[in-house]
Design a protein around this motif. Structure first.
Motif, mmCIF file in Angstrom:
data_model
loop_
_atom_site.group_PDB
_atom_site.id
_atom_site.type_symbol
_atom_site.label_atom_id
_atom_site.label_comp_id
_atom_site.label_asym_id
_atom_site.label_seq_id
_atom_site.Cartn_x
_atom_site.Cartn_y
_atom_site.Cartn_z
ATOM 1 N N PRO A 148 0.812 -1.144 0.022
ATOM 2 C CA PRO A 148 -0.039 0.101 0.003
ATOM 3 C C PRO A 148 0.732 1.404 -0.080
ATOM 4 N N ARG A 149 2.048 1.212 0.777
ATOM 5 C CA ARG A 149 2.849 2.327 0.869
ATOM 6 C C ARG A 149 3.550 2.609 -0.573
ATOM 7 N N ALA A 150 3.874 1.523 -1.352
ATOM 8 C CA ALA A 150 4.774 1.666 -2.585
ATOM 9 C C ALA A 150 3.465 2.346 -3.429
ATOM 10 N N ILE A 151 2.092 1.755 -3.494
ATOM 11 C CA ILE A 151 1.381 2.062 -4.543
ATOM 12 C C ILE A 151 1.027 3.694 -4.214
ATOM 13 N N ARG A 152 0.828 4.145 -3.082
ATOM 14 C CA ARG A 152 0.677 5.426 -2.573
ATOM 15 C C ARG A 152 1.938 6.433 -3.402
ATOM 16 N N PHE A 153 3.160 6.026 -3.204
ATOM 17 C CA PHE A 153 4.383 6.522 -3.853
ATOM 18 C C PHE A 153 4.134 6.688 -5.473
ATOM 19 N N PHE A 154 4.034 5.445 -6.000
ATOM 20 C CA PHE A 154 4.149 5.391 -7.371
ATOM 21 C C PHE A 154 3.056 6.004 -8.095
ATOM 22 N N ASP A 155 1.779 6.071 -7.319
ATOM 23 C CA ASP A 155 0.557 6.615 -7.743
ATOM 24 C C ASP A 155 0.953 8.177 -8.089
ATOM 25 N N LEU A 189 15.977 9.639 -7.223
ATOM 26 C CA LEU A 189 15.458 9.354 -5.879
ATOM 27 C C LEU A 189 15.440 7.979 -5.539
ATOM 28 N N ARG A 190 15.250 7.607 -4.265
ATOM 29 C CA ARG A 190 14.848 6.360 -3.963
ATOM 30 C C ARG A 190 13.536 6.210 -3.343
ATOM 31 N N ASP A 191 12.683 5.102 -3.886
ATOM 32 C CA ASP A 191 11.151 4.925 -3.413
ATOM 33 C C ASP A 191 11.308 4.554 -1.934
ATOM 34 N N PRO A 192 10.215 4.482 -1.306
ATOM 35 C CA PRO A 192 10.208 3.974 0.385
ATOM 36 C C PRO A 192 10.722 2.591 0.337
ATOM 37 N N ASP A 193 11.021 1.754 -0.354
ATOM 38 C CA ASP A 193 11.764 0.230 -0.199
ATOM 39 C C ASP A 193 13.026 0.623 -0.412
ATOM 40 N N GLY A 194 13.750 1.902 -1.167
ATOM 41 C CA GLY A 194 15.177 1.920 -1.123
ATOM 42 C C GLY A 194 15.680 1.827 -2.647
ATOM 43 N N ASN A 195 14.521 1.511 -3.586
ATOM 44 C CA ASN A 195 14.978 1.083 -4.989
ATOM 45 C C ASN A 195 15.262 2.614 -5.502
ATOM 46 N N LYS A 196 16.368 2.734 -6.513
ATOM 47 C CA LYS A 196 16.751 3.925 -6.927
ATOM 48 C C LYS A 196 15.947 4.252 -8.225
ATOM 49 N N LEU A 197 15.600 5.435 -8.355
ATOM 50 C CA LEU A 197 14.755 5.887 -9.738
ATOM 51 C C LEU A 197 15.371 7.258 -10.049
ATOM 52 N N SER A 198 15.176 7.262 -11.419
ATOM 53 C CA SER A 198 15.382 8.820 -11.887
ATOM 54 C C SER A 198 14.599 9.142 -12.856
ATOM 55 N N CYS A 199 14.332 10.528 -13.130
ATOM 56 C CA CYS A 199 13.711 11.069 -14.073
ATOM 57 C C CYS A 199 14.527 12.286 -15.080
ATOM 58 N N PHE A 200 14.566 12.052 -16.241
ATOM 59 C CA PHE A 200 15.762 12.755 -17.010
ATOM 60 C C PHE A 200 14.675 13.520 -18.140
ATOM 61 N N TYR A 201 15.560 14.535 -18.842
ATOM 62 C CA TYR A 201 15.075 15.209 -19.761
ATOM 63 C C TYR A 201 16.545 15.369 -20.674
ATOM 64 N N TYR A 202 16.267 15.384 -21.887
ATOM 65 C CA TYR A 202 17.308 15.457 -22.879
ATOM 66 C C TYR A 202 17.200 16.916 -23.502
ATOM 67 N N HIS A 203 18.156 17.534 -24.067
ATOM 68 C CA HIS A 203 18.257 18.783 -24.658
ATOM 69 C C HIS A 203 17.857 20.079 -23.694
ATOM 70 N N TYR A 204 17.998 19.780 -22.458
ATOM 71 C CA TYR A 204 17.882 21.034 -21.783
ATOM 72 C C TYR A 204 18.430 22.381 -22.009
ATOM 73 N N ASP A 205 17.626 23.635 -22.130
ATOM 74 C CA ASP A 205 18.451 24.792 -22.437
ATOM 75 C C ASP A 205 17.886 25.704 -21.173
ATOM 76 N N PRO A 206 18.935 26.375 -20.385
ATOM 77 C CA PRO A 206 18.429 27.054 -19.186
ATOM 78 C C PRO A 206 17.704 28.467 -19.757
ATOM 79 N N GLU A 207 18.114 28.760 -21.133
ATOM 80 C CA GLU A 207 17.449 30.220 -21.236
ATOM 81 C C GLU A 207 16.022 29.867 -21.636
#
Length: 136
Positions: free
Chosen positions: A13-20, A113-131
């Motif tokens: 249930p905790r994992a489902i709340r996090f991933f939802d 991030l790490r999820d509540p069970d300790g699994n590592k996750l990332s979220c990425f975006y290519y072609h970032y332009d700060p301007e």
């Protein structure tokens, strides 16, 4: 190619709340119609990728893998920031704040991030332009 990924959880249930929460940011809905003890997210499990969480089949406690990580693509840098913040708000822990990682590529914007069970996750975006990023 069909592809799916599964992470084990010791508290489903905790994992489902996090991933939802984080998949709502990534616009990936929960997949309906699966058996108790499973939850999955994605847009079309028959022709694309899916992400699943469940208790391990062998009955042993879920554990993390050293060097194991799942990375999710974002539509823009703001979505990466929202993924990170939402993950922290829902029981995740910081493994790397949102920002560029020029040692990979100058325009590679990512958060970890790490999820509540300790699994590592990332979220990425290519072609970032700060301007062009009003939220940076």
């Amino acid at each position: 190619m069909d592809l799916y990924t599964t992470y084990g959880s010791n508290d489903l249930p905790r994992a489902i709340r996090f991933f939802d929460a984080i998949f709502a940011v990534l616009e990936q809905p929960r997949l309906p119609g699966w058996i108790d003890g499973w939850a999955g997210w994605g847009t079309d499990p028959h022709s694309g990728t899916g992400f699943w969480v469940c208790r391990p089949f062998d009955g042993a406690p879920a554990s993390t893998g050293n060097g194991t990580m799942i990375a999710f693509p974002a539509q823009n840098a703001n979505q990466v920031r929202r993924f990170h913040a939402t993950g922290l708000e829902n029981g995740g822990t910081d493994e790397g704040k949102p920002g560029v990682r020029p040692h990979y590529e100058p325009g590679f914007y990512v958060a970890y991030l790490r999820d509540p069970d300790g699994n590592k996750l990332s979220c990425f975006y290519y072609h970032y332009d700060p301007e062009k990023d009003a939220g940076s």
